[in-house]
Design an enzyme around this catalytic site. Structure first.
Site, short mmCIF file in Angstrom:
data_model
loop_
_atom_site.label_atom_id
_atom_site.label_comp_id
_atom_site.label_asym_id
_atom_site.label_seq_id
_atom_site.Cartn_x
_atom_site.Cartn_y
_atom_site.Cartn_z
CB THR A 177 -1.02 -0.13 1.14
OG1 THR A 177 -1.79 -1.01 1.14
CG2 THR A 177 -1.63 1.18 1.58
N GLY A 229 -0.10 -2.33 6.06
CA GLY A 229 0.14 -3.39 6.89
C GLY A 229 -1.21 -4.23 6.84
N1 ASP Z 1 -3.74 -2.34 4.45
C1 ASP Z 1 -3.85 -2.72 3.39
C2 ASP Z 1 -5.23 -3.56 3.39
O1 ASP Z 1 -5.31 -4.18 4.53
C3 ASP Z 1 -2.94 -3.58 2.61
C4 ASP Z 1 -1.45 -3.06 2.88
O2 ASP Z 1 -1.16 -1.96 3.52
O3 ASP Z 1 -0.73 -3.33 2.03
O4 ASP Z 1 -6.13 -3.47 2.45
#
Ligand code: ASP
Length: 310
Positions: A177, A229
């Site tokens: 992300t 995360g």
């Molecule tokens: N936080 C994001 C989600 O759970 C994923 C990520 O941070 O890569 O959708």
């Protein structure tokens, strides 16, 4: 007196392998350059975080925009949020399938709608009505991700479990992300976060990234934050707002960022990373994963890396 601008960006927190480090650092540095161009000429923190995030959405290295993870049906569903700390206006989109740059749609919502959040088809319709081009979902899918999903689902089948999902402490699953926080010359702060979510997610699943106060928050009276995360634990703690509240209570962002990661681990066994910036230009970058792609720039210094020592 004008404030000295600051920009901090991130591109995911996880056990990023060595051969992916260079692309991540290049990506966050490109985002930093785009956002800094805005701040340097006196533009707003809001414009800066939007431009920085667009660069990472366009970069296939990251789980945002084209090149994102696929959901269980092999489709891309994107989420994004942008927030202005000076007005508390925010714009979010969830589960959009036909937008290359969901953060641009989020920005249109912030600027041109009385609402804060649009999902799915309604979000796409709003975006199209406000001049953003729609694309086919297939245009967002890249072969690397088709292969990644195939491998993951084969592994799941070998466990005899269609709904196989990694546990929250599995940091080897990538979290790419992207997000940005900025302080502009007028002393205003803003934040933005954009994601393709988690690999093999159920269709319609929404993570933390686009939820106000979870994956993104900004308030001139506290701070601007963006997280990455494992989304479900982050959501349960409303972690971005939790962190900003610690800063409003008088703590420094550096401490608050680290505390947020400790809290995430201790309270819900979550993992991830956070960037946070206050209106005085103090910022924190922390992760409880082996690596997190980050970059920052102030008037005096610029740096980028994949490990942030506490
Ligand atoms: N936080 C994001 C989600 O759970 C994923 C990520 O941070 O890569 O959708």
């Amino acid at each position: 007196m004008p404030t000295d601008p600051v920009l901090v960006v991130h591109g995911g927190a996880w056990a990023m392998p060595d051969d992916m480090v260079e692309a991540h650092i290049r990506g966050v540095n490109n985002a930093l350059a785009a956002g800094w161009r805005v701040l340097e000429r006196g533009g707003s923190a809001l414009d800066a975080v939007e431009e920085a995030v667009v660069v990472m959405e366009d970069d296939e290295t990251f789980d945002a925009g084209r090149g994102s993870f696929l959901n269980r049906d092999g489709r891309i569903q994107l989420d994004a949020l942008i927030m202005d700390g000076s007005t508390l206006r925010a714009g979010g989109v969830g589960c959009v399938e036909h937008l290359r740059n969901p953060v641009r749609a989020a920005r249109k919502i912030l600027s041109e709608s009385p609402h804060v959040y649009f999902v799915g088809e309604g979000a796409e319709k709003f975006a199209a009505q406000h001049g953003l081009p729609l694309c086919r979902n297939e245009e967002l899918v890249i072969p690397r991700e088709v292969e990644r999903l195939r491998e993951y689902q084969a592994e799941a089948n070998s466990h005899g479990n269609e709904l196989f999902a990694p546990t929250t402490d599995d940091v080897t699953i990538s979290h790419d992300t992207v997000g940005a926080v900025a302080l502009d010359r007028n002393g205003n702060i803003a934040a933005a976060t954009s994601t393709g979510g988690t690999l093999n997610k159920a269709p319609g699943r929404l993570g933390d990234s686009s939820l106000i106060g979870c994956g993104c928050y900004a308030d001139n009276e506290s701070a601007a934050a963006s997280t990455t995360g494992w989304g479900e634990p982050i959501m349960k703690l409303v972690l971005a707002k939790w962190t900003c509240d610690r800063i409003a209570a008088g703590n420094l962002p550096e401490w608050a960022a680290q505390e947020a990661m400790n809290y995430l681990k201790q309270r819900v066994n979550g993992h991830g990373g956070i960037i946070v910036l206050d209106p005085h230009g103090h910022f924190g970058i922390a992760h409880n994963t082996p690596r997190m792609a980050w970059a920052y720039r102030t008037m005096k210094k610029q740096d980028a890396g994949v490990v942030r020592e506490g």
